[in-house]
Design a protein around this motif. Structure first.
Motif, PDB file in Angstrom:
ATOM      1  N   LEU A   1      51.368  24.793  36.675  1.00 56.69           N
ATOM      2  CA  LEU A   1      50.891  25.300  35.377  1.00 56.69           C
ATOM      3  C   LEU A   1      50.998  26.827  35.301  1.00 56.69           C
ATOM      4  O   LEU A   1      51.237  27.384  34.240  1.00 56.69           O
ATOM      5  CB  LEU A   1      49.469  24.828  35.091  1.00 56.69           C
TER       6      LEU A   1
ATOM      7  N   PRO B   1      53.430  29.610  36.006  1.00 49.15           N
ATOM      8  CA  PRO B   1      54.831  29.789  36.412  1.00 49.15           C
ATOM      9  C   PRO B   1      54.932  30.870  37.492  1.00 49.15           C
ATOM     10  O   PRO B   1      53.950  31.535  37.821  1.00 49.15           O
ATOM     11  CB  PRO B   1      55.527  30.249  35.127  1.00 49.15           C
TER      12      PRO B   1
ATOM     13  N   TYR C   1      53.081  22.410  44.542  1.00 41.96           N
ATOM     14  CA  TYR C   1      53.621  21.053  44.762  1.00 41.96           C
ATOM     15  C   TYR C   1      54.977  21.091  45.473  1.00 41.96           C
ATOM     16  O   TYR C   1      55.832  20.240  45.237  1.00 41.96           O
ATOM     17  CB  TYR C   1      53.748  20.291  43.428  1.00 41.96           C
TER      18      TYR C   1
ATOM     19  N   ARG D   1      57.685  29.569  30.638  1.00 40.29           N
ATOM     20  CA  ARG D   1      57.825  28.152  30.993  1.00 40.29           C
ATOM     21  C   ARG D   1      59.299  27.752  31.023  1.00 40.29           C
ATOM     22  O   ARG D   1      59.737  27.030  31.906  1.00 40.29           O
ATOM     23  CB  ARG D   1      57.037  27.280  29.984  1.00 40.29           C
TER      24      ARG D   1
ATOM     25  N   MET E   1      43.895  11.443  44.044  1.00 42.91           N
ATOM     26  CA  MET E   1      43.963  11.221  42.596  1.00 42.91           C
ATOM     27  C   MET E   1      45.117  12.027  42.002  1.00 42.91           C
ATOM     28  O   MET E   1      45.909  11.519  41.199  1.00 42.91           O
ATOM     29  CB  MET E   1      42.634  11.647  41.955  1.00 42.91           C
TER      30      MET E   1
ATOM     31  N   LEU F   1      57.242  22.257  27.631  1.00 45.32           N
ATOM     32  CA  LEU F   1      56.241  21.203  27.852  1.00 45.32           C
ATOM     33  C   LEU F   1      56.124  20.253  26.660  1.00 45.32           C
ATOM     34  O   LEU F   1      55.505  19.195  26.779  1.00 45.32           O
ATOM     35  CB  LEU F   1      54.887  21.822  28.207  1.00 45.32           C
TER      36      LEU F   1
ATOM     37  N   ARG G   1      49.060  13.168  30.877  1.00 39.43           N
ATOM     38  CA  ARG G   1      47.887  13.729  30.204  1.00 39.43           C
ATOM     39  C   ARG G   1      46.710  12.767  30.348  1.00 39.43           C
ATOM     40  O   ARG G   1      46.871  11.661  30.862  1.00 39.43           O
ATOM     41  CB  ARG G   1      48.199  13.947  28.717  1.00 39.43           C
ATOM     42  N   PHE G   2      45.559  13.182  29.826  1.00 39.28           N
ATOM     43  CA  PHE G   2      44.357  12.330  29.906  1.00 39.28           C
ATOM     44  C   PHE G   2      44.656  10.898  29.452  1.00 39.28           C
ATOM     45  O   PHE G   2      44.255   9.935  30.095  1.00 39.28           O
ATOM     46  CB  PHE G   2      43.240  12.897  28.999  1.00 39.28           C
TER      47      PHE G   2
ATOM     48  N   GLY H   1      50.542  28.981  29.787  1.00 45.00           N
ATOM     49  CA  GLY H   1      51.116  27.829  30.485  1.00 45.00           C
ATOM     50  C   GLY H   1      52.409  27.354  29.858  1.00 45.00           C
ATOM     51  O   GLY H   1      53.280  26.840  30.545  1.00 45.00           O
TER      52      GLY H   1
ATOM     53  N   ALA I   1      51.233  23.587  23.840  1.00 47.45           N
ATOM     54  CA  ALA I   1      51.396  22.219  24.344  1.00 47.45           C
ATOM     55  C   ALA I   1      50.580  21.908  25.593  1.00 47.45           C
ATOM     56  O   ALA I   1      50.522  20.754  26.016  1.00 47.45           O
ATOM     57  CB  ALA I   1      52.871  21.943  24.633  1.00 47.45           C
ATOM     58  N   CYS I   2      49.938  22.918  26.198  1.00 49.24           N
ATOM     59  CA  CYS I   2      49.265  22.634  27.468  1.00 49.24           C
ATOM     60  C   CYS I   2      47.774  22.956  27.460  1.00 49.24           C
ATOM     61  O   CYS I   2      47.045  22.498  28.327  1.00 49.24           O
ATOM     62  CB  CYS I   2      49.955  23.353  28.629  1.00 49.24           C
TER      63      CYS I   2
ATOM     64  N   ALA J   1      46.133  25.662  28.215  1.00 46.92           N
ATOM     65  CA  ALA J   1      45.600  26.624  29.184  1.00 46.92           C
ATOM     66  C   ALA J   1      45.072  27.891  28.513  1.00 46.92           C
ATOM     67  O   ALA J   1      44.268  28.611  29.086  1.00 46.92           O
ATOM     68  CB  ALA J   1      46.676  26.994  30.207  1.00 46.92           C
TER      69      ALA J   1
ATOM     70  N   CYS K   1      44.128  25.491  34.990  1.00 46.34           N
ATOM     71  CA  CYS K   1      43.827  24.884  33.689  1.00 46.34           C
ATOM     72  C   CYS K   1      42.352  24.992  33.338  1.00 46.34           C
ATOM     73  O   CYS K   1      41.954  24.669  32.222  1.00 46.34           O
ATOM     74  CB  CYS K   1      44.240  23.410  33.685  1.00 46.34           C
ATOM     75  N   ALA K   2      41.524  25.417  34.318  1.00 43.68           N
ATOM     76  CA  ALA K   2      40.064  25.321  34.166  1.00 43.68           C
ATOM     77  C   ALA K   2      39.523  26.040  32.919  1.00 43.68           C
ATOM     78  O   ALA K   2      38.746  25.449  32.160  1.00 43.68           O
ATOM     79  CB  ALA K   2      39.373  25.823  35.434  1.00 43.68           C
TER      80      ALA K   2
ATOM     81  N   MET L   1      40.407  24.026  29.845  1.00 44.37           N
ATOM     82  CA  MET L   1      39.680  22.747  29.869  1.00 44.37           C
ATOM     83  C   MET L   1      38.230  22.955  29.437  1.00 44.37           C
ATOM     84  O   MET L   1      37.677  22.192  28.632  1.00 44.37           O
ATOM     85  CB  MET L   1      39.651  22.169  31.295  1.00 44.37           C
ATOM     86  N   ILE L   2      37.626  23.984  30.017  1.00 42.65           N
ATOM     87  CA  ILE L   2      36.205  24.225  29.744  1.00 42.65           C
ATOM     88  C   ILE L   2      36.005  24.619  28.285  1.00 42.65           C
ATOM     89  O   ILE L   2      35.082  24.127  27.624  1.00 42.65           O
ATOM     90  CB  ILE L   2      35.643  25.273  30.738  1.00 42.65           C
TER      91      ILE L   2
ATOM     92  N   ILE M   1      38.789  11.542  26.000  1.00 44.77           N
ATOM     93  CA  ILE M   1      40.232  11.490  26.242  1.00 44.77           C
ATOM     94  C   ILE M   1      40.995  11.976  25.013  1.00 44.77           C
ATOM     95  O   ILE M   1      41.921  12.784  25.111  1.00 44.77           O
ATOM     96  CB  ILE M   1      40.658  10.060  26.642  1.00 44.77           C
TER      97      ILE M   1
ATOM     98  N   MET N   1      40.504  15.772  24.568  1.00 46.53           N
ATOM     99  CA  MET N   1      41.019  16.639  25.636  1.00 46.53           C
ATOM    100  C   MET N   1      42.516  16.455  25.878  1.00 46.53           C
ATOM    101  O   MET N   1      43.086  17.084  26.765  1.00 46.53           O
ATOM    102  CB  MET N   1      40.269  16.347  26.953  1.00 46.53           C
ATOM    103  N   ASP N   2      43.166  15.589  25.088  1.00 52.18           N
ATOM    104  CA  ASP N   2      44.543  15.221  25.431  1.00 52.18           C
ATOM    105  C   ASP N   2      45.542  16.375  25.327  1.00 52.18           C
ATOM    106  O   ASP N   2      46.633  16.301  25.884  1.00 52.18           O
ATOM    107  CB  ASP N   2      45.001  14.035  24.558  1.00 52.18           C
TER     108      ASP N   2
ATOM    109  N   ASN O   1      45.073  19.237  26.663  1.00 52.20           N
ATOM    110  CA  ASN O   1      44.926  20.080  27.856  1.00 52.20           C
ATOM    111  C   ASN O   1      45.566  19.395  29.051  1.00 52.20           C
ATOM    112  O   ASN O   1      45.147  18.299  29.438  1.00 52.20           O
ATOM    113  CB  ASN O   1      43.440  20.339  28.153  1.00 52.20           C
ATOM    114  N   ILE O   2      46.538  20.064  29.645  1.00 45.01           N
ATOM    115  CA  ILE O   2      47.216  19.494  30.817  1.00 45.01           C
ATOM    116  C   ILE O   2      46.567  20.016  32.089  1.00 45.01           C
ATOM    117  O   ILE O   2      46.305  21.217  32.227  1.00 45.01           O
ATOM    118  CB  ILE O   2      48.713  19.874  30.807  1.00 45.01           C
TER     119      ILE O   2
ATOM    120  N   ARG P   1      47.982  19.806  35.683  1.00 42.63           N
ATOM    121  CA  ARG P   1      49.141  19.313  36.437  1.00 42.63           C
ATOM    122  C   ARG P   1      48.728  18.805  37.817  1.00 42.63           C
ATOM    123  O   ARG P   1      49.417  18.003  38.418  1.00 42.63           O
ATOM    124  CB  ARG P   1      50.190  20.416  36.549  1.00 42.63           C
TER     125      ARG P   1
ATOM    126  N   TYR Q   1      42.309  14.366  36.348  1.00 45.01           N
ATOM    127  CA  TYR Q   1      41.706  14.089  35.034  1.00 45.01           C
ATOM    128  C   TYR Q   1      40.400  13.305  35.119  1.00 45.01           C
ATOM    129  O   TYR Q   1      39.451  13.575  34.394  1.00 45.01           O
ATOM    130  CB  TYR Q   1      42.697  13.308  34.170  1.00 45.01           C
TER     131      TYR Q   1
END
Lengths: 716, 149
Positions: A361, A363, A413, A442, A624, A651, A658-659, B36, B41-42, B44, B99-100, B103-104, B123, B126-127, B129-130, B132, B136
């Motif tokens: 996330l 880069p 990763y 990105r 996970m 992206l 995603r979720f 991001g 799209a992400c 962040a 991403c925190a 997300m928060i 869900i 929050m969808d 927010n990625i 990686r 989740y």
């Protein structure tokens, strides 16, 4: 650096840090013992003695040979225990787990530990953070160093008090005399001096079943700085007078710069331009000015057309394969031809693996500063010492003149082994005579980093009605040799890996080729089970002679309810297993395929075993995360490319999980306190793709052979 | 123009079409909001504009002048974490944590409008927010912990 012809040039090495890397930095071993003698009479020396001896004193411990405790652990006068490691934090939470390991062995509160990570001036040489080595190798190293230090504290206290060592106990950063109740702190004993005593293999390390700090969930030790946004990733950093860098990118791979007019860009106040061959870079006082200058550059490129694309990539990889095997190419066993002849059924399939992107996330980012001929680069990388070497080579300066620092970074990763942004920032900073930060977009990250290799895997096999696998031929083109060897009892086999001429830059990725090899193998194994009408779990158990593999299979199956599955319309069940880098995994999946052939992954159960667990919550996050990242590559992730261009370099175009993509996930962690702890960042990714594939087969009778399985969500 | 960020008014002289994220990060040194993707799209880069979660990488400063902008740095009050931050600290769901902040911020907005969301609502909300690193399900746990029982 050009890697495209060396497909595996940054695959993790198995021999990482096994030798005597002390000579890589600072004082060499011979000189050291000349100064201080081989049989050390004292355990400590003041840092000043290094400068007294004519050696430059560094602020850290990198001058101390790695055979010595002091290279790894320093006890400060205030009781702070500094731990020095070349491993880096990319989210796997080793800052926490390695702290736990040292706190456990040294008997100090975890809050007294300060991890110094990935700073080439301060820490012992390390090849890099990859290959799931941090826990087994670095954990083991620090454990021994801390155990040696603990024993030394006890010995010193004994000497101080004229007491017998066996009446003394190390606890909470102190040595306590159980008979007299006298106490002395470690810092009173060491007075902030370097711990110059050889790390002993004889030092008693604490067995996992006696662990009090390790083995338990400890929360991310600097967690608050992340959830408040205070942590400074490299892309967040700023130095006084810093400029922002931008690089002119080619329109496609292998394009050559024919002509470039930089006059207009150069006329913008504050803009510095480096033009050297095909490299054109800009540094400017603001991001906006840098972008404006980049637009003002008029460049003409000669592009190479007719480069391979998605449409013909698999043919291309087979056609351009080298004649002989690359690394990890398995050795043949038995008589394959006879084995196949003796089979009741034979089965041949070809599996195709698409190139995928890591998509960290954050880069690539680097901040470079030159001061008096010394280069300091803060870079998001898994290989600070590798980046140091690349920078030293680029600028033809000794490595001691290059310091690379890696603050905890926005993940990797396996995708951040290379030095691109660091080299770019350093080139610009040299010319600008000011610090320069380069943060990739990105699109740049998608286009100019590297990918997990694509590959083709051909499998031919034979099976007898009783479930014996009589022959196994497994040929992997280009994706790599990790976990290529079969985990099953097979008397006759030929297994080989042949590197190809990859059109895309490729390199390490979480689990390397284990994902591809296990996908092909475990897909094929379920096909064989179906041929002889044997349950896919039973077939695996019958052919496994590895007790740990059998254990994860049985554990996953039990938690999933494998033996009592119903037969609802459209539902299917799959299982897969494997082992890699010391971790054992078994994954069960349930899918539902509706009348429109849309596939939904309903639930996943995964059993994972990597020896003694160091931190259960963080292990759960690793598992996970592996399942979820693996889900992307299993279902829909693929790089779309043609004629040297990446066509989904954003992206919104390249889909990552995603979720709403996440199924119900049950994770069973098996804690084997009797086994050494292995790394957990990779092996947990390998089971998900074949488990889903086998579940789709069970639901529909359709045995898919390409990763990703259902890029559009629908079976075709 | 005046940007009202975390209750502090900043007088800035900028072209109105500059992205808010770039101004926050590079001019105001509020680097908690992350880059991001640059295309919304992400997630962040998520900040709150008058309480509504917005992707600051595709929001121009001109469009938010005078409005109330809240970033991750503005959640903590007098050294006390926002309850959503406290729940994330307690649950410890993140790996690299890049991403925190986004997300928060998204979770803060969700829980303000819906203090006890169902899992489906979480869900859905929050969808964008990625993560990686893919943790989740533990992020959902943190949001549930921050929810009103």
């Amino acid at each position: 650096m050009e890697h495209s012809n060396h497909p595996h040039s940054f695959e993790p090495m198995n021999d990482e840090l096994t030798g005597e890397p002390a000579t890589k930095t600072g004082l060499d071993r011979r000189k050291f013992f000349k100064l201080f003698g081989g049989g050390l009479a004292v355990a400590f020396v003041l840092q000043d003695m290094f400068s007294f001896a004519g050696e430059a004193a560094a602020p850290g411990t990198a001058l101390v040979p790695t055979s010595q405790v002091g290279a790894w652990i320093h006890i400060g006068e205030d009781g702070t225990v500094s731990v020095f490691t070349g491993k880096v934090e990319v989210g796997q939470n080793i800052r926490t787990s390695l702290s736990q390991i040292v706190a456990e062995e040294l008997r100090v509160p975890i809050s007294s530990i300060k991890m110094v990570m990935g700073d080439t001036d301060l820490v012992p040489f390390d090849a890099g953070t990859f290959g799931s080595r941090s826990t087994p190798q670095m954990g083991g190293q620090l454990r021994k160093a801390a155990a040696t230090a603990r024993q030394a504290m006890i010995d010193m206290a004994a000497k101080n008090w004229g007491a017998e060592g066996k009446t003394l106990q190390a606890l909470d950063g102190m040595v306590i005399n159980r008979e007299t109740n006298k106490k002395i702190t470690y810092s009173e004993l060491t007075k902030g001096q370097q711990l110059l005593l050889p790390i002993s293999d004889q030092a008693r390390v604490t067995p996992a079943n006696e662990w009090k700090v390790a083995g338990k969930t400890v929360k991310k030790i600097n967690g608050q700085s992340f959830i408040t946004g205070k942590h400074q990733y490299v892309s967040d950093m700023k130095l006084p007078g810093m400029l922002y860098g931008k690089i002119l990118r080619a329109p496609s791979y292998n394009a050559k710069l024919v002509s470039v007019d930089i006059a207009k860009a150069q006329a913008i106040p504050g803009v510095v331009i480096v033009h050297d061959g095909d490299f054109v870079g800009i540094a400017a006082p603001s991001v906006r000015t840098a972008a404006r200058a980049l637009q003002a550059i008029n460049a003409k490129w000669q592009e190479t057309t007719q480069q391979p694309s998605n449409a013909n990539i698999f043919e291309h990889l087979v056609k351009t394969a080298s004649a002989s095997g690359g690394r990890n190419a398995g050795a043949p066993k038995g008589d394959l031809e006879e084995g196949l002849k003796s089979a009741d059924f034979t089965h041949s399939k070809t599996y195709n693996i698409n190139y995928i992107a890591h998509v960290p996330l954050e880069p690539r980012a680097a901040l470079a500063q030159w001061e008096d001929g010394k280069l300091t680069v803060w870079a998001g990388t898994q290989r600070p010492f590798g980046v140091q070497e690349d920078l030293a080579d680029e600028f033809k300066i000794p490595k001691e003149k290059v310091r690379v620092i890696m603050p905890d970074t926005g993940s990797g990763y396996g995708g951040k082994h290379t030095a691109e942004a660091a080299l770019e920032a350093a080139r610009l900073a040299l010319q600008a005579k000011k610090p320069v930060k380069v943060v990739w977009t990105r699109e740049e990250e998608f286009t100019w980093a590297y990918f997990r290799p694509g590959g083709v895997i051909e499998v031919s096999s034979g099976v007898k009605k009783d479930g014996t696998i009589s022959g196994w031929k497994f040929l992997n083109y280009n994706s790599g040799g990790s976990a290529i060897n079969t985990q099953y009892k097979i008397a006759n086999h030929e297994i080989a890996f042949l590197p190809s001429n990859t059109p895309l830059k490729q390199g390490s990725y979480r689990g390397l080729a284990a994902t591809a090899n296990v996908f092909a193998r475990e897909s094929h194994i379920t096909d064989l089970a179906r041929l002889i009408k044997m349950d896919q779990l039973e077939f695996r158990l019958k052919n496994s002679d590895d007790a740990r593999l059998t254990a994860v299979l049985e554990t996953a199956a039990k938690a999933f309810g494998w033996k009592s599955l119903g037969r609802a319309t459209g539902h299917g069940y799959g299982i897969a297993c494997g082992l890699d880098k010391g971790g054992y995994v078994a994954t069960c999946a349930e899918v539902m395929v509706n009348s429109h052939k849309e596939v939904k992954v309903i639930r996943v159960t995964q059993a994972f075993e990597c020896g003694a667990i160091v931190n259960p919550l963080h292990l759960e996050n690793q598992i996970m995360g592996s399942i979820v990242q693996g889900l992307g590559g299993a279902l829909f992730e693929a790089i779309d490319f043609a004629d040297g261009k990446i066509r989904n370099s954003s992206l919104s175009a390249y889909r990552v999980p995603r979720f709403s993509d996440i199924p119900k996930i049950d994770i069973v962690m098996m804690d084997r306190k009797d086994l050494p702890s292995a790394g957990a960042g990779e092996a947990a990714i390998i089971g998900i793709a074949p488990a889903i594939r086998n579940a789709i087969l069970d639901a529909t009778g359709k045995g898919l052979t390409t990763l990703p399985l259902i890029p559009n969500g629908v079976l075709t | 123009m005046v940007l009202n960020v975390n209750g502090v008014k900043h007088e800035v002289s900028l072209e109105p079409d500059v992205e808010l994220l770039s101004v926050l990060r590079n001019e105001l040194e509020l680097t908690g909001s992350k880059y991001g993707c640059g295309e919304g799209a992400c997630g962040a880069c998520t900040v709150l504009i008058n309480g509504t979660p917005s992707r600051s990488c595709i929001t121009t400063v001109g469009s938010v002048a005078g409005k109330e902008i809240t970033t991750i740095e503005g959640l903590e009050k007098n050294g006390t974490l926002h309850p959503v931050q406290a729940a994330f600290l307690e649950t410890d769901p993140f790996q690299c944590s890049y991403c925190a902040p986004g997300m928060i911020m998204s979770a803060v907005a969700l829980l303000k409008n819906n203090p006890a969301p169902t899992e489906d609502a979480i869900i859905k909300s929050m969808d964008g927010n990625i993560c990686r690193c893919g943790t989740y399900l533990n992020i959902i746990k943190a949001i549930k912990l921050a929810s009103k029982p």
